[in-house]
Scaffold this motif. Structure first.
Motif, PDB file in Angstrom:
ATOM      1  N   PHE A 163      17.432 148.429   3.464  1.00 30.73           N
ATOM      2  CA  PHE A 163      17.506 147.997   4.739  1.00 30.73           C
ATOM      3  C   PHE A 163      16.920 146.371   4.483  1.00 30.73           C
ATOM      4  N   ILE A 164      16.558 145.952   3.866  1.00 33.59           N
ATOM      5  CA  ILE A 164      15.721 144.653   3.411  1.00 33.59           C
ATOM      6  C   ILE A 164      17.097 143.910   2.844  1.00 33.59           C
ATOM      7  N   MET A 165      18.295 144.579   2.114  1.00 28.39           N
ATOM      8  CA  MET A 165      19.364 143.857   1.531  1.00 28.39           C
ATOM      9  C   MET A 165      20.087 143.478   2.710  1.00 28.39           C
ATOM     10  N   PHE A 166      20.341 144.648   3.056  1.00 28.67           N
ATOM     11  CA  PHE A 166      21.305 144.421   4.783  1.00 28.67           C
ATOM     12  C   PHE A 166      21.068 143.346   5.260  1.00 28.67           C
ATOM     13  N   GLY A 167      19.845 143.508   5.688  1.00 31.55           N
ATOM     14  CA  GLY A 167      19.647 142.595   6.928  1.00 31.55           C
ATOM     15  C   GLY A 167      19.637 140.720   6.465  1.00 31.55           C
ATOM     16  N   LEU A 168      18.977 140.687   4.912  1.00 34.57           N
ATOM     17  CA  LEU A 168      19.111 139.683   3.654  1.00 34.57           C
ATOM     18  C   LEU A 168      20.462 139.166   3.908  1.00 34.57           C
ATOM     19  N   HIS A 169      21.229 140.037   3.635  1.00 36.21           N
ATOM     20  CA  HIS A 169      23.743 140.163   3.544  1.00 36.21           C
ATOM     21  C   HIS A 169      23.496 139.886   4.582  1.00 36.21           C
ATOM     22  N   PHE A 170      23.697 140.013   5.878  1.00 34.44           N
ATOM     23  CA  PHE A 170      23.604 139.573   7.940  1.00 34.44           C
ATOM     24  C   PHE A 170      23.446 138.050   7.997  1.00 34.44           C
ATOM     25  N   ILE A 171      22.117 137.800   7.547  1.00 30.71           N
ATOM     26  CA  ILE A 171      20.997 136.914   8.428  1.00 30.71           C
ATOM     27  C   ILE A 171      22.602 135.581   7.106  1.00 30.71           C
ATOM     28  N   ARG A 172      22.715 135.829   5.902  1.00 32.58           N
ATOM     29  CA  ARG A 172      22.883 135.191   4.654  1.00 32.58           C
ATOM     30  C   ARG A 172      24.380 134.473   5.310  1.00 32.58           C
ATOM     31  N   LYS A 173      25.199 135.319   5.923  1.00 30.87           N
ATOM     32  CA  LYS A 173      26.293 135.583   6.174  1.00 30.87           C
ATOM     33  C   LYS A 173      26.597 134.439   7.613  1.00 30.87           C
ATOM     34  N   MET A 174      25.498 134.900   8.345  1.00 31.58           N
ATOM     35  CA  MET A 174      25.461 133.945   9.038  1.00 31.58           C
ATOM     36  C   MET A 174      25.506 132.197   9.072  1.00 31.58           C
ATOM     37  N   PRO A 175      26.459 131.382  10.257  1.00 29.00           N
ATOM     38  CA  PRO A 175      26.493 130.124   9.768  1.00 29.00           C
ATOM     39  C   PRO A 175      24.994 129.004  10.226  1.00 29.00           C
ATOM     40  N   PRO A 176      25.030 128.560   9.400  1.00 28.62           N
ATOM     41  CA  PRO A 176      23.473 127.933   9.690  1.00 28.62           C
ATOM     42  C   PRO A 176      23.605 127.137  10.583  1.00 28.62           C
ATOM     43  N   ASP A 177      24.427 126.814  10.788  1.00 28.59           N
ATOM     44  CA  ASP A 177      24.295 125.720  13.049  1.00 28.59           C
ATOM     45  C   ASP A 177      24.614 126.502  14.129  1.00 28.59           C
ATOM     46  N   GLN A 178      24.579 128.417  13.767  1.00 31.43           N
ATOM     47  CA  GLN A 178      24.991 128.947  14.606  1.00 31.43           C
ATOM     48  C   GLN A 178      24.125 129.718  15.125  1.00 31.43           C
ATOM     49  N   PRO A 179      23.568 130.049  15.809  1.00 33.22           N
ATOM     50  CA  PRO A 179      22.336 131.022  16.368  1.00 33.22           C
ATOM     51  C   PRO A 179      23.088 132.019  16.597  1.00 33.22           C
ATOM     52  N   LEU A 180      22.057 133.324  16.411  1.00 31.00           N
ATOM     53  CA  LEU A 180      22.740 134.491  17.382  1.00 31.00           C
ATOM     54  C   LEU A 180      22.094 134.726  18.665  1.00 31.00           C
ATOM     55  N   VAL A 181      23.532 135.215  19.591  1.00 26.02           N
ATOM     56  CA  VAL A 181      23.480 135.412  21.000  1.00 26.02           C
ATOM     57  C   VAL A 181      23.475 137.076  21.023  1.00 26.02           C
ATOM     58  N   PHE A 182      21.706 137.284  21.032  1.00 31.78           N
ATOM     59  CA  PHE A 182      21.593 138.801  21.542  1.00 31.78           C
ATOM     60  C   PHE A 182      21.278 139.262  22.797  1.00 31.78           C
ATOM     61  N   GLY A 183      22.428 139.258  23.924  1.00 35.32           N
ATOM     62  CA  GLY A 183      21.733 139.457  25.247  1.00 35.32           C
ATOM     63  C   GLY A 183      21.841 138.309  25.964  1.00 35.32           C
ATOM     64  N   GLN A 184      20.330 137.691  26.053  1.00 38.12           N
ATOM     65  CA  GLN A 184      19.961 136.683  26.788  1.00 38.12           C
ATOM     66  C   GLN A 184      19.135 135.378  26.537  1.00 38.12           C
ATOM     67  N   TYR A 185      18.785 136.373  24.342  1.00 40.60           N
ATOM     68  CA  TYR A 185      17.927 135.988  23.301  1.00 40.60           C
ATOM     69  C   TYR A 185      18.958 134.900  22.753  1.00 40.60           C
ATOM     70  N   VAL A 186      18.395 133.802  22.350  1.00 40.92           N
ATOM     71  CA  VAL A 186      18.943 133.261  21.400  1.00 40.92           C
ATOM     72  C   VAL A 186      18.083 133.163  20.490  1.00 40.92           C
ATOM     73  N   LEU A 187      18.550 133.597  18.969  1.00 43.24           N
ATOM     74  CA  LEU A 187      18.162 133.633  17.371  1.00 43.24           C
ATOM     75  C   LEU A 187      18.201 132.540  16.273  1.00 43.24           C
ATOM     76  N   THR A 188      17.596 131.560  15.700  1.00 43.58           N
ATOM     77  CA  THR A 188      18.435 131.205  14.984  1.00 43.58           C
ATOM     78  C   THR A 188      18.068 131.987  13.508  1.00 43.58           C
ATOM     79  N   GLN A 189      18.530 131.307  12.515  1.00 42.91           N
ATOM     80  CA  GLN A 189      18.030 131.907  10.926  1.00 42.91           C
ATOM     81  C   GLN A 189      16.829 131.993  10.868  1.00 42.91           C
TER      82      GLN A 189
END
Length: 184
Positions: free
Chosen positions: A101-127
């Motif tokens: 779980f931790i390895m996949f979580g790190l993989h997912f977060i590292r794949k995200m571009p650092p300047d684009q936050p994740l939009v999850f419903g009405q929430y905006v989450l940065t790296q």
């Protein structure tokens, strides 16, 4: 006024191109570890030589045996530790799940571009927020999977096996030649 220069960031290392390059366990590092550390594995008949097993005469004898055997059988001892790690991962499925779980979580977060936050419903989450959330979720997962006791078990079991083997196995014939060569 003094003329202070602004530090240049032009010679900073660039971000890794792929996920495997950013991991502490990359294929290049595994190959280097395999060639450097595991390249000099001693044969099993030398590692388990019953003729060389004996009770040490004293603390000086133990120190000499530990000094010789820990360097001579270093790769064999690394294999023992890796075997105990694999055994713990197989026998503790909660720990295996937590690490995956931790390895996949790190993989997912590292794949995200650092300047684009994740939009999850009405929430905006940065790296940074995602890393914080992963840590908050990981701590109870690792606690439930008894990571601490597993680490202490591996340290205790490998220490007992390795130090016991190194203390009771007499140094080989080549150690006598090495000590006389140093004296000459």
């Amino acid at each position: 006024m003094s003329n202070t220069s602004i530090p240049s960031f032009s010679n900073m290392p660039s971000m890794p191109a792929s996920f495997s390059e950013s991991l502490p366990i990359s294929p290049e590092r595994i190959n280097r570890f395999r060639s450097e550390r595991l390249g000099n594995i001693r044969p099993l008949n030398e590692f388990f030589d019953r003729d060389r097993l004996s009770k040490p005469k004293g603390m000086g004898d133990i120190a000499q045996r530990l000094s010789y055997n820990l360097t001579h059988f270093q790769s064999n001892y690394i294999i023992i530790i890796l075997g105990l790690l694999i055994y713990c991962m197989i026998t503790n499925p909660y720990l295996l799940f937590a690490i995956i779980f931790i390895m996949f979580g790190l993989h997912f977060i590292r794949k995200m571009p650092p300047d684009q936050p994740l939009v999850f419903g009405q929430y905006v989450l940065t790296q940074k927020q995602l890393y914080t959330g992963l840590i908050i979720i990981s701590i109870p997962l690792l606690w439930i999977s008894s990571l601490g006791s597993t680490i202490f078990w591996i340290v205790g079991a490998s220490g007992t096996l390795i130090l016991g083997h190194a203390a009771f196995l007499e140094p080989g014939v080549d150690s006598g030649f090495a000590s006389t060569a140093d004296q000459v």
